[in-house]
Design an enzyme around this catalytic site. Sequence first.
Site, PDB file in Angstrom:
ATOM      1  CD  GLU A 150     -25.220  52.789 -10.009  1.00  0.00           C
ATOM      2  OE1 GLU A 150     -24.412  51.855 -10.129  1.00  0.00           O
ATOM      3  OE2 GLU A 150     -26.421  52.605  -9.774  1.00  0.00           O
TER       4      GLU A 150
ATOM      5  CG  HIS B 174     -22.817  49.590  -1.704  1.00  0.00           C
ATOM      6  ND1 HIS B 174     -23.072  50.868  -1.266  1.00  0.00           N
ATOM      7  CD2 HIS B 174     -23.323  49.520  -2.964  1.00  0.00           C
ATOM      8  CE1 HIS B 174     -23.712  51.539  -2.220  1.00  0.00           C
ATOM      9  NE2 HIS B 174     -23.865  50.737  -3.263  1.00  0.00           N
TER      10      HIS B 174
ATOM     11  NE  ARG C 120     -20.745  50.395  -5.641  1.00  0.00           N
ATOM     12  CZ  ARG C 120     -21.664  49.699  -6.233  1.00  0.00           C
ATOM     13  NH1 ARG C 120     -21.592  48.383  -6.230  1.00  0.00           N
ATOM     14  NH2 ARG C 120     -22.646  50.297  -6.843  1.00  0.00           N
TER      15      ARG C 120
ATOM     16  CG  HIS D 216     -22.847  45.451  -2.676  1.00  0.00           C
ATOM     17  ND1 HIS D 216     -24.202  45.401  -2.434  1.00  0.00           N
ATOM     18  CD2 HIS D 216     -22.698  45.940  -3.944  1.00  0.00           C
ATOM     19  CE1 HIS D 216     -24.853  45.831  -3.517  1.00  0.00           C
ATOM     20  NE2 HIS D 216     -23.961  46.139  -4.447  1.00  0.00           N
TER      21      HIS D 216
ATOM     22  NE  ARG E 128     -20.621  44.574  -8.809  1.00  0.00           N
ATOM     23  CZ  ARG E 128     -21.757  45.230  -8.567  1.00  0.00           C
ATOM     24  NH1 ARG E 128     -22.638  45.406  -9.519  1.00  0.00           N
ATOM     25  NH2 ARG E 128     -22.012  45.699  -7.372  1.00  0.00           N
TER      26      ARG E 128
HETATM   27  P1  FAD Z   1     -29.118  36.034  -7.134  1.00  0.00           P
HETATM   28  O1  FAD Z   1     -30.039  37.036  -7.696  1.00  0.00           O
HETATM   29  O2  FAD Z   1     -28.490  36.350  -5.819  1.00  0.00           O
HETATM   30  O3  FAD Z   1     -29.946  34.679  -7.014  1.00  0.00           O
HETATM   31  C1  FAD Z   1     -29.425  33.571  -6.342  1.00  0.00           C
HETATM   32  C2  FAD Z   1     -30.477  32.473  -6.330  1.00  0.00           C
HETATM   33  O4  FAD Z   1     -29.875  31.267  -5.870  1.00  0.00           O
HETATM   34  C3  FAD Z   1     -31.662  32.711  -5.407  1.00  0.00           C
HETATM   35  O5  FAD Z   1     -32.825  32.285  -6.084  1.00  0.00           O
HETATM   36  C4  FAD Z   1     -31.389  31.780  -4.217  1.00  0.00           C
HETATM   37  O6  FAD Z   1     -32.557  31.344  -3.573  1.00  0.00           O
HETATM   38  C5  FAD Z   1     -30.731  30.637  -4.942  1.00  0.00           C
HETATM   39  N1  FAD Z   1     -29.903  29.745  -4.141  1.00  0.00           N
HETATM   40  C6  FAD Z   1     -28.817  30.035  -3.383  1.00  0.00           C
HETATM   41  N2  FAD Z   1     -28.296  28.901  -2.867  1.00  0.00           N
HETATM   42  C7  FAD Z   1     -29.069  27.868  -3.312  1.00  0.00           C
HETATM   43  C8  FAD Z   1     -29.051  26.459  -3.136  1.00  0.00           C
HETATM   44  N3  FAD Z   1     -28.117  25.840  -2.409  1.00  0.00           N
HETATM   45  N4  FAD Z   1     -30.016  25.712  -3.730  1.00  0.00           N
HETATM   46  C9  FAD Z   1     -30.996  26.299  -4.465  1.00  0.00           C
HETATM   47  N5  FAD Z   1     -31.040  27.628  -4.687  1.00  0.00           N
HETATM   48  C10 FAD Z   1     -30.092  28.403  -4.120  1.00  0.00           C
HETATM   49  N6  FAD Z   1     -26.046  44.847  -9.488  1.00  0.00           N
HETATM   50  C11 FAD Z   1     -26.248  45.680 -10.534  1.00  0.00           C
HETATM   51  O7  FAD Z   1     -25.762  45.420 -11.639  1.00  0.00           O
HETATM   52  N7  FAD Z   1     -27.029  46.788 -10.378  1.00  0.00           N
HETATM   53  C12 FAD Z   1     -27.604  47.114  -9.199  1.00  0.00           C
HETATM   54  O8  FAD Z   1     -28.309  48.103  -9.096  1.00  0.00           O
HETATM   55  C13 FAD Z   1     -27.383  46.263  -8.083  1.00  0.00           C
HETATM   56  N8  FAD Z   1     -27.942  46.548  -6.876  1.00  0.00           N
HETATM   57  C14 FAD Z   1     -27.813  45.642  -5.863  1.00  0.00           C
HETATM   58  C15 FAD Z   1     -28.470  45.883  -4.654  1.00  0.00           C
HETATM   59  C16 FAD Z   1     -28.406  44.949  -3.630  1.00  0.00           C
HETATM   60  C17 FAD Z   1     -29.113  45.211  -2.336  1.00  0.00           C
HETATM   61  C18 FAD Z   1     -27.646  43.762  -3.810  1.00  0.00           C
HETATM   62  C19 FAD Z   1     -27.566  42.745  -2.717  1.00  0.00           C
HETATM   63  C20 FAD Z   1     -26.979  43.532  -5.003  1.00  0.00           C
HETATM   64  C21 FAD Z   1     -27.050  44.468  -6.031  1.00  0.00           C
HETATM   65  N9  FAD Z   1     -26.411  44.251  -7.247  1.00  0.00           N
HETATM   66  C22 FAD Z   1     -26.606  45.109  -8.282  1.00  0.00           C
HETATM   67  C23 FAD Z   1     -25.723  42.991  -7.515  1.00  0.00           C
HETATM   68  C24 FAD Z   1     -26.671  42.091  -8.303  1.00  0.00           C
HETATM   69  O9  FAD Z   1     -27.973  42.258  -7.802  1.00  0.00           O
HETATM   70  C25 FAD Z   1     -26.278  40.642  -8.219  1.00  0.00           C
HETATM   71  O10 FAD Z   1     -24.929  40.481  -8.544  1.00  0.00           O
HETATM   72  C26 FAD Z   1     -27.116  39.803  -9.168  1.00  0.00           C
HETATM   73  O11 FAD Z   1     -28.481  40.052  -8.935  1.00  0.00           O
HETATM   74  C27 FAD Z   1     -26.808  38.345  -8.977  1.00  0.00           C
HETATM   75  O12 FAD Z   1     -27.722  37.598  -9.714  1.00  0.00           O
HETATM   76  P2  FAD Z   1     -27.635  36.030  -9.658  1.00  0.00           P
HETATM   77  O13 FAD Z   1     -28.730  35.531 -10.532  1.00  0.00           O
HETATM   78  O14 FAD Z   1     -26.258  35.597  -9.922  1.00  0.00           O
HETATM   79  O15 FAD Z   1     -27.923  35.658  -8.118  1.00  0.00           O
HETATM   80  C1  SIN Z   2     -26.349  50.530  -5.903  1.00  0.00           C
HETATM   81  O1  SIN Z   2     -27.488  50.798  -6.260  1.00  0.00           O
HETATM   82  O2  SIN Z   2     -25.635  51.318  -5.289  1.00  0.00           O
HETATM   83  C2  SIN Z   2     -25.810  49.174  -6.183  1.00  0.00           C
HETATM   84  C3  SIN Z   2     -25.440  49.068  -7.592  1.00  0.00           C
HETATM   85  C4  SIN Z   2     -24.547  47.878  -7.821  1.00  0.00           C
HETATM   86  O3  SIN Z   2     -24.195  47.176  -6.890  1.00  0.00           O
HETATM   87  O4  SIN Z   2     -24.175  47.673  -8.975  1.00  0.00           O
END
Ligand code: FAD
Ligand code: SIN
Length: 546
Positions: free
Chosen positions: A124, A246, A294, A357, A392
């Site tokens: 990537e 992104h 990015r 993103h 990032r």
């Molecule tokens: P999240 O997975 O966003 O979870 C947040 C949680 O909080 C959810 O359960 C939500 O319901 C809950 N929540 C929010 N507000 C409240 C509230 N007030 N009360 C109760 N619950 C609440 N990163 C990588 O490293 N590799 C990748 O390939 C990658 N691809 C991605 C693709 C997409 C489409 C996106 C959007 C992001 C991607 N990222 C990737 C980034 C990565 O997915 C996120 O940074 C990571 O998943 C965040 O995890 P988290 O547990 O912090 O939050």
């Molecule tokens: C992607 O698959 O392009 C997202 C990966 C990331 O946000 O780390």
Amino acid sequence: MKVGSLKYLPSTEHSWQRETDIVIIGAGAAGLSAALDSSRRGHRVILLSKGNLRGGSTLLAQGGLAAVVGKGDSLNSHVNDTLVAAAGLADETMVRELVAAAPGAVRYLAGLGARFDNGPLGLEGGHSHRRIVHAGGDAIGAEIHRVLRRAVSDSDVETMENAVAIDALTNSRGDVIGILVGKINQTVDQGLDVGIIAARAVVVATGGFGQAFSSSTNPAEVTGDGLALAARAGAEITNVEFVQFHPTVLYVPGQRGQSPLITEAIRGAGATIVDAKGTPVMRGQHARGDLAPRDVVSYTMFQRMHSPVEPVANLWLDARAIGDVRLDKDFPTTVELCRQAGVDPSSELIPIAPAAHYACGGVRADLDGNSSIRGLYVVGEAAATGVHGANRLASNSLTEALISGRRLARQLDDALSSRSSPLAPPGCVNPAQGRGVESSTRETVSTKMSTHVGVVRSRTGLEDILDTLASAPDSPAAPLDLATLEATNLHTVSLLAAWAASLREESRGCHRRSDFPEVADRWGHSISLHVFEGEIITHVETMAGA
Ligand code: FAD
Ligand code: SIN
């Protein structure tokens, strides 16, 4: 430049009360891993999720997990790539800890039953080696979430779905001692049945704040609630001006809110960004071409899209050379998302534009989740641990969410042993003292956030959004409902991000100013903010090791 005050929420009566050792807000990779490990260590855990357990960004992740697990790669190389992407604002010690722990995070998931792809590791943007671990081709997030969800449901963790955290409760010293929670009534107008959970540790794991922008890869529930809650409680917030856009998000004219991501891994497999004439947009722009970091790719696309000679609403991703067999095998999620929008990537160009993103900043915390406030812990995308700095590196965030979730669980063993049982009210203070923001302001604010706090910012644009935020009307609604809560939280995160962006008079990482196009040495520091009695207090400081 004028900055408005933070809006507080209306105070709410509570009708129920619970107590536990640890309450975790959010069920993504960070929240699930923190909950699982804390419960396995014998703590009583309540895990909240705003919607059902299948919400959040984790589930949508396509690219993968960055980890040094392949031949010829090295920890130093991963560290170096992370530091280069972070443009001088990362904390090298934190980066080294993350990179060293990343292969262990992959083994942890494998131990929970995750099935990773056997083929070559992915590549990537910004990575100098193949080190992206995939699952299901482009469905890593679904696999991570599946195994964590299953392990949590087999554990003693108590899950509360459709339960939204509203505010932190504090004692007279300002320590966090619980939260105010609303159970969402899905049949009656998203009204909230408000209660209190008293806890010895409150963990924010709510992800980023992509929904503050009119176009984002983040799902609807990612509205910066945890960051706003922490800000109202007085926690230190840092690096929030650094929002990663992104480059390749499916462009659908007129679409607002969440838009499908076209994974960067597809460029790792040979796809190129082109204009309407088929000219490669990244040619001659960076040594790594389409796989430049990015911020570089999004900025180059922005410049092309806003060319005074020939402005365009979108560019194109040409993935045709990859061929239908490999596209279907390695990128089934992406192919399906394109097909749902009426595009066949094996024979047609994919319309794309950059979209919000990832929040590189957030609530200041270390990799163990410690924030600046006793009793309040922050993990995952909601936290700013110093790992991502000004930008990032791709696929470092899932790794970070898992590592910090697990490290938090370990350190809570000690922290909780010295803390008394949860205190229920009386003895707690709810920061609520306002009326919240009128929910209809959300559309105007998110449009202006994308325009003025988007890929390129300027003083005039930032003044405009800050004026809009300062004049946002109070909500007439009482009692508090979900729409007002989210609009108020989005107002808070927009205010903090726009204010920090207005202060940073330079271009660095994913913060680009048209009026200050160069990196300025005097800005080689993080901007930290905290809120006191509604006013934003600003500090400029160096992250350790930066
Ligand atoms: P999240 O997975 O966003 O979870 C947040 C949680 O909080 C959810 O359960 C939500 O319901 C809950 N929540 C929010 N507000 C409240 C509230 N007030 N009360 C109760 N619950 C609440 N990163 C990588 O490293 N590799 C990748 O390939 C990658 N691809 C991605 C693709 C997409 C489409 C996106 C959007 C992001 C991607 N990222 C990737 C980034 C990565 O997915 C996120 O940074 C990571 O998943 C965040 O995890 P988290 O547990 O912090 O939050
Ligand atoms: C992607 O698959 O392009 C997202 C990966 C990331 O946000 O780390």
